[in-house]
Design a protein around this motif. Structure first.
Motif, mmCIF file in Angstrom:
data_model
loop_
_atom_site.group_PDB
_atom_site.id
_atom_site.type_symbol
_atom_site.label_atom_id
_atom_site.label_comp_id
_atom_site.label_asym_id
_atom_site.label_seq_id
_atom_site.Cartn_x
_atom_site.Cartn_y
_atom_site.Cartn_z
ATOM 1 N N PRO A 138 41.869 -5.152 -151.093
ATOM 2 C CA PRO A 138 41.894 -4.200 -149.978
ATOM 3 C C PRO A 138 41.061 -4.735 -148.814
ATOM 4 O O PRO A 138 40.136 -5.536 -149.013
ATOM 5 C CB PRO A 138 41.258 -2.941 -150.578
ATOM 6 N N LEU A 159 36.843 -1.140 -149.166
ATOM 7 C CA LEU A 159 36.670 -0.234 -150.293
ATOM 8 C C LEU A 159 35.653 0.817 -149.879
ATOM 9 O O LEU A 159 34.495 0.499 -149.596
ATOM 10 C CB LEU A 159 36.182 -0.997 -151.530
ATOM 11 N N ALA A 205 38.533 3.282 -157.789
ATOM 12 C CA ALA A 205 38.833 2.347 -156.704
ATOM 13 C C ALA A 205 38.165 0.999 -156.956
ATOM 14 O O ALA A 205 38.763 -0.064 -156.748
ATOM 15 C CB ALA A 205 38.381 2.935 -155.373
ATOM 16 N N LEU A 224 41.173 1.201 -149.986
ATOM 17 C CA LEU A 224 40.993 2.155 -151.073
ATOM 18 C C LEU A 224 39.842 3.098 -150.740
ATOM 19 O O LEU A 224 38.770 2.647 -150.304
ATOM 20 C CB LEU A 224 40.690 1.436 -152.388
ATOM 21 N N LEU A 281 44.882 4.335 -149.663
ATOM 22 C CA LEU A 281 45.102 5.010 -150.934
ATOM 23 C C LEU A 281 43.843 5.795 -151.296
ATOM 24 O O LEU A 281 42.744 5.230 -151.331
ATOM 25 C CB LEU A 281 45.415 4.000 -152.044
ATOM 26 N N CYS A 282 44.004 7.098 -151.536
ATOM 27 C CA CYS A 282 42.869 7.989 -151.758
ATOM 28 C C CYS A 282 42.881 8.513 -153.192
ATOM 29 O O CYS A 282 43.851 9.151 -153.614
ATOM 30 C CB CYS A 282 42.915 9.162 -150.774
ATOM 31 N N LEU A 342 49.871 -1.817 -152.848
ATOM 32 C CA LEU A 342 48.712 -2.703 -152.927
ATOM 33 C C LEU A 342 49.069 -4.092 -152.425
ATOM 34 O O LEU A 342 48.708 -5.108 -153.016
ATOM 35 C CB LEU A 342 48.199 -2.762 -154.374
ATOM 36 N N GLN A 346 50.993 1.711 -158.337
ATOM 37 C CA GLN A 346 50.799 1.574 -156.893
ATOM 38 C C GLN A 346 51.046 0.151 -156.396
ATOM 39 O O GLN A 346 50.661 -0.188 -155.276
ATOM 40 C CB GLN A 346 49.373 2.011 -156.518
#
Length: 246
Positions: free
Chosen positions: A100, A103, A85, A75, A9-10, A69, A65
């Motif tokens: 995540p 990160l 993030a 992230l 995820l950006c 997730l 999201q």
């Protein structure tokens, strides 16, 4: 061993939309599912109100999201996106949800070392335009189009208010590893980047790239190579740990 699939995820920088990451879908390996995250008030969500408070945006992101997730995900955020993030990872930890696997904090001082004067005086179009030009990374076509410039300035003003609303609260470090990416010519001092180390109880690394604040565009190929390498190493470690445990 081929790395297992994961979602990346950006999160965009201030004044930008998810389109800044669209090329990454073609350039990262197929096993990395790139998900550029669109914030309200821009891109395909242009008709929605802009959000200008940090906590509100973080909560909204975690809700919107939620399905992404889960499982294997990472992230990535640049500048404001790195702060978001971090906020998402912290909220996921606080509510007992999965973390995540990595990160990525790009072009951003650590949450505990943010400059409290960064947004002082940026309360007019003229000041915002000057700041855009100083930061670099904004196409000249934006400045030449009154419509595009208006949209950009409105987004930027809201995003700067969002960043300015962030208040650091010392909490236990994140369980997930953190990789910091930085431009050698950016004005963020090394000690403010190294301070990200205190935000994780996992692995930490800092990787430098030639360029200024928008090194991720100037050195995009090298940045993507670093991201892919880190994710591959991380998923390989997770796979080894899982097989060893069984």
């Amino acid at each position: 061993m081929r790395a297992k699939r994961l979602r990346l995820l950006c999160l965009p920088c201030a004044g930008a939309s998810a389109t800044m990451y669209l090329r990454w879908k073609r350039w990262l390996p197929e096993w990395v599912e790139v998900h550029p995250v669109e914030l309200p008030g821009r891109g395909e969500r242009l008709g929605e109100p802009l959000i200008d408070t940090f906590e509100t945006q973080v909560v909204r992101l975690c809700e919107e999201q939620a399905t992404r997730l889960r499982g294997d995900f990472a992230l990535f955020g640049h500048s404001m996106g790195a702060l978001l993030a971090y906020g998402m990872a912290a909220r996921l930890r606080d509510v007992g949800r999965p973390q995540p696997c990595m990160l990525f904090a790009s072009g951003s001082a650590a949450p505990s070392m943010r400059d409290p004067q960064r947004f002082a005086g940026l309360d007019s179009d003229e000041a915002l335009i000057a700041d855009l030009r100083q930061q670099g990374g904004t196409p000249e076509a934006v400045f030449e189009s009154p419509e595009l410039l208006r949209l950009t300035l409105d987004m930027l003003a809201a995003d700067y208010r969002l960043c300015d609303s962030f208040r650091y609260r010392a909490k236990p470090p994140l369980p997930c590893p953190v990789q910091v990416l930085a431009g050698r010519d950016d004005d963020i001092e090394g000690e403010r980047l190294e301070a990200w180390r205190r935000e994780t109880e996992g692995a930490f690394s800092l990787e430098w790239f030639e360029g200024g604040h928008f090194f991720i565009r100037q050195q995009e190929e090298r940045v993507l190579e670093a991201v892919a390498r880190t994710l591959e190493e991380r998923t390989a470690k997770d796979f080894h740990a899982a097989t060893t445990a069984t």
